[in-house]
Motif scaffolding. Structure first.
Motif, PDB file in Angstrom:
ATOM      1  N   LYS A  23      28.497 165.623  32.463  1.00  0.00           N
ATOM      2  CA  LYS A  23      28.507 164.625  33.518  1.00  0.00           C
ATOM      3  C   LYS A  23      28.181 165.317  34.833  1.00  0.00           C
ATOM      4  O   LYS A  23      28.609 166.440  35.069  1.00  0.00           O
ATOM      5  CB  LYS A  23      29.891 163.978  33.573  1.00  0.00           C
ATOM      6  N   ASP A  69      32.897 166.816  30.375  1.00  0.00           N
ATOM      7  CA  ASP A  69      33.974 165.863  30.665  1.00  0.00           C
ATOM      8  C   ASP A  69      35.130 165.896  29.665  1.00  0.00           C
ATOM      9  O   ASP A  69      36.102 165.176  29.834  1.00  0.00           O
ATOM     10  CB  ASP A  69      33.443 164.448  30.864  1.00  0.00           C
ATOM     11  N   THR A  70      35.044 166.757  28.660  1.00  0.00           N
ATOM     12  CA  THR A  70      36.196 166.949  27.780  1.00  0.00           C
ATOM     13  C   THR A  70      37.099 168.063  28.308  1.00  0.00           C
ATOM     14  O   THR A  70      38.218 168.232  27.834  1.00  0.00           O
ATOM     15  CB  THR A  70      35.779 167.280  26.328  1.00  0.00           C
ATOM     16  N   ASN A  73      37.540 166.865  34.950  1.00  0.00           N
ATOM     17  CA  ASN A  73      37.341 165.497  35.410  1.00  0.00           C
ATOM     18  C   ASN A  73      37.294 165.503  36.936  1.00  0.00           C
ATOM     19  O   ASN A  73      37.443 166.558  37.561  1.00  0.00           O
ATOM     20  CB  ASN A  73      38.432 164.562  34.861  1.00  0.00           C
TER      21      ASN A  73
END
Length: 92
Positions: A23, A69-70, A73
């Motif tokens: 992201k 994004d794991t 954030n």
């Protein structure tokens, strides 16, 4: 004999890592006023686990961050800049 190939396939599927979604976001960092600020913000963001790329521009007072994004954030990114002395928010 059909059980062995089935177990092999299931084992492979169970151990295959989930693909992470990369992201990219732009953070507004209004407190940056010089190139030293830029370096500090870049170092802070680079230390966040999952961040793969950062582009910090003190003239625009923003940071473009690409991350997994794991592992990270928006909250962890803004906390990193705030902890370095430069509070940031997500640019819309």
């Amino acid at each position: 004999m059909k059980i062995l190939p089935t177990l092999f396939v299931l084992t492979c599927l169970a151990t295959t890592p989930v693909l992470a979604a990369m992201k990219t976001v732009i953070l507004s960092v209004p407190g940056m006023t010089c190139s030293a600020c830029q370096i500090t913000v870049k170092k802070a963001l680079t230390k966040v686990e999952g961040v793969t790329k950062t582009d910090v521009n003190f003239r625009k007072r923003e940071a473009t961050v690409t991350f997994d994004d794991t592992k990270a954030n928006i909250r962890t990114l803004t906390k990193a800049t705030s902890d370095a002395g430069y509070p940031s928010t997500l640019r819309k």
